[in-house]
Design a protein around this motif. Structure first.
Motif, PDB file in Angstrom:
ATOM      1  N   LYS A 128      30.323 -56.574  24.417  1.00 21.77           N
ATOM      2  CA  LYS A 128      30.610 -55.561  23.393  1.00 21.77           C
ATOM      3  C   LYS A 128      29.341 -54.854  22.932  1.00 21.77           C
ATOM      4  CE  LYS A 128      32.920 -57.814  20.261  1.00 21.77           C
ATOM      5  NZ  LYS A 128      33.714 -58.017  19.021  1.00 21.77           N
ATOM      6  N   LYS A 129      28.219 -55.541  23.033  1.00 17.11           N
ATOM      7  CA  LYS A 129      26.951 -54.970  22.587  1.00 17.11           C
ATOM      8  C   LYS A 129      26.220 -54.219  23.698  1.00 17.11           C
ATOM      9  CE  LYS A 129      26.371 -58.813  19.339  1.00 17.11           C
ATOM     10  NZ  LYS A 129      25.553 -60.007  18.995  1.00 17.11           N
ATOM     11  N   SER A 130      26.777 -54.260  24.909  1.00 21.55           N
ATOM     12  CA  SER A 130      26.110 -53.647  26.045  1.00 21.55           C
ATOM     13  C   SER A 130      26.152 -52.120  25.965  1.00 21.55           C
ATOM     14  CB  SER A 130      26.767 -54.107  27.355  1.00 21.55           C
ATOM     15  OG  SER A 130      26.251 -53.406  28.455  1.00 21.55           O
ATOM     16  N   ASN A 131      25.082 -51.486  26.414  1.00 20.28           N
ATOM     17  CA  ASN A 131      25.034 -50.022  26.457  1.00 20.28           C
ATOM     18  C   ASN A 131      25.798 -49.456  27.653  1.00 20.28           C
ATOM     19  OD1 ASN A 131      23.398 -49.827  24.157  1.00 20.28           O
ATOM     20  ND2 ASN A 131      21.541 -50.184  25.374  1.00 20.28           N
ATOM     21  N   ASP A 132      26.096 -50.309  28.613  1.00 18.93           N
ATOM     22  CA  ASP A 132      26.845 -49.894  29.810  1.00 18.93           C
ATOM     23  C   ASP A 132      27.856 -50.990  30.111  1.00 18.93           C
ATOM     24  OD1 ASP A 132      27.821 -49.134  32.275  1.00 18.93           O
ATOM     25  OD2 ASP A 132      25.882 -48.531  33.073  1.00 18.93           O
ATOM     26  N   ASN A 134      30.770 -51.194  31.773  1.00 15.08           N
ATOM     27  CA  ASN A 134      31.237 -51.383  33.147  1.00 15.08           C
ATOM     28  C   ASN A 134      30.203 -52.107  34.002  1.00 15.08           C
ATOM     29  OD1 ASN A 134      33.596 -50.109  32.546  1.00 15.08           O
ATOM     30  ND2 ASN A 134      33.271 -48.334  33.857  1.00 15.08           N
ATOM     31  N   ASN A 135      28.958 -51.664  33.904  1.00 13.56           N
ATOM     32  CA  ASN A 135      27.893 -52.260  34.694  1.00 13.56           C
ATOM     33  C   ASN A 135      27.697 -53.741  34.317  1.00 13.56           C
ATOM     34  OD1 ASN A 135      25.618 -51.472  36.643  1.00 13.56           O
ATOM     35  ND2 ASN A 135      24.505 -52.532  35.029  1.00 13.56           N
ATOM     36  N   SER A 136      27.657 -54.014  33.030  1.00  9.31           N
ATOM     37  CA  SER A 136      27.456 -55.391  32.560  1.00  9.31           C
ATOM     38  C   SER A 136      28.651 -56.272  32.894  1.00  9.31           C
ATOM     39  CB  SER A 136      27.225 -55.395  31.045  1.00  9.31           C
ATOM     40  OG  SER A 136      26.056 -54.677  30.715  1.00  9.31           O
ATOM     41  N   PHE A 137      29.849 -55.687  32.800  1.00  9.11           N
ATOM     42  CA  PHE A 137      31.060 -56.453  33.098  1.00  9.11           C
ATOM     43  C   PHE A 137      31.059 -56.934  34.543  1.00  9.11           C
ATOM     44  CE2 PHE A 137      35.251 -56.596  35.012  1.00  9.11           C
ATOM     45  CZ  PHE A 137      35.952 -57.435  34.161  1.00  9.11           C
ATOM     46  N   TYR A 138      30.793 -56.038  35.480  1.00 13.59           N
ATOM     47  CA  TYR A 138      30.868 -56.417  36.888  1.00 13.59           C
ATOM     48  C   TYR A 138      29.734 -57.341  37.297  1.00 13.59           C
ATOM     49  CZ  TYR A 138      34.895 -53.591  37.974  1.00 13.59           C
ATOM     50  OH  TYR A 138      36.181 -53.103  38.020  1.00 13.59           O
ATOM     51  N   LYS A 139      28.591 -57.189  36.676  1.00 11.41           N
ATOM     52  CA  LYS A 139      27.499 -58.117  36.957  1.00 11.41           C
ATOM     53  C   LYS A 139      27.884 -59.527  36.532  1.00 11.41           C
ATOM     54  CE  LYS A 139      22.494 -58.575  36.309  1.00 11.41           C
ATOM     55  NZ  LYS A 139      21.296 -57.970  35.681  1.00 11.41           N
TER      56      LYS A 139
END
Length: 235
Positions: A128-132, A134-139
């Motif tokens: 939730k705190k990520s700036n990206d 989608n990118n953080s989710f898939y990683k």
């Protein structure tokens, strides 16, 4: 540790009859059961890549079997482990002397509710705190999937039953699992993750995350791309 990946979109399905000697009868049957050419190519490419790697360690007569959770093993080489994953146009395969899991996923739009419903709450708060997102989710997704595949438990292992964090000081990922699934291992698994891109006309068409979870003591693990399909057919 051997780790290879390749783009299978250029595999010629019309040549499958000429490749039957390179794959198992069960694989031929599965390929014929698929409706879409993309699925046929991913299935064909998976076994071609695996057998290519096995030949590198002088295994030319693999006998495959599945455990009760659906993970494939080599019946006649019990000390050799492998794992395969595919997504969209790519197949990845790893071979090791110890348990391992690999996962590759195409990065695309994703609903944050998936993370809320399936990931550990600590991971969800991080995302939730990520700036990206989608990118953080898939990683994070490929890291978690590679861990589950390393364990070989299939759907029995809930994705929210453990969580993975990144240690910025030591530059490594850490696994926190309250179950006893790691008790049989003499050391905690390690992770490596790569971001790869599929280029068309010198422009990035799609990007993927690829993760490896492994037990083997291996420091310099190299991810190698097979750029020419003929390479795995002529080895």
């Amino acid at each position: 540790m051997l780790l290879y990946y390749m783009n299978v979109s250029k595999l010629n399905l019309e040549d499958i009859n000429n490749l039957k000697h390179l794959i198992s009868p069960d694989r031929v049957k599965n390929i014929n059961n698929f409706l879409f050419s993309k699925d046929k190519k991913l299935s064909l490419g998976s076994e071609l890549l695996l057998r290519f790697i096995l030949r590198k360690i002088h295994i030319t007569d693999p006998i495959f079997y599945k455990n009760s959770y659906g993970k494939l093993f080599l019946k006649n080489y019990p000390n050799i482990h492998f794992n395969i994953s595919h997504s969209e146009d790519y197949v990845v395969c790893g071979v090791s002397t110890d348990n391992l899991g690999v996962d590759i996923e195409l990065i695309s739009a994703v609903d944050c509710e998936i993370a809320k419903n399936y990931f550990h709450k600590i991971e969800y708060e991080y995302l939730k705190k990520s700036n990206d997102f989608n990118n953080s989710f898939y990683k994070l997704w490929v890291l978690k999937e590679s861990y589950v595949k390393m364990l070989g438990l299939g759907l029995k292992k809930d994705l929210n039953s453990f969580y993975i964090t990144f240690d910025g000081v030591n530059k490594e990922f850490n696994i926190f699992d309250e179950s006893n699934h790691l008790d049989e291992y003499c050391r905690l698994p390690k992770f490596k993750v790569w971001k790869i891109s599929n280029k068309k006309d010198n422009k990035i068409d799609n990007s993927y995350y690829l993760s490896l979870c492994y037990i083997e003591k291996a420091d310099n693990i190299e991810l190698i791309e097979i750029k020419n399909i003929d390479e795995i057919l002529q080895h």
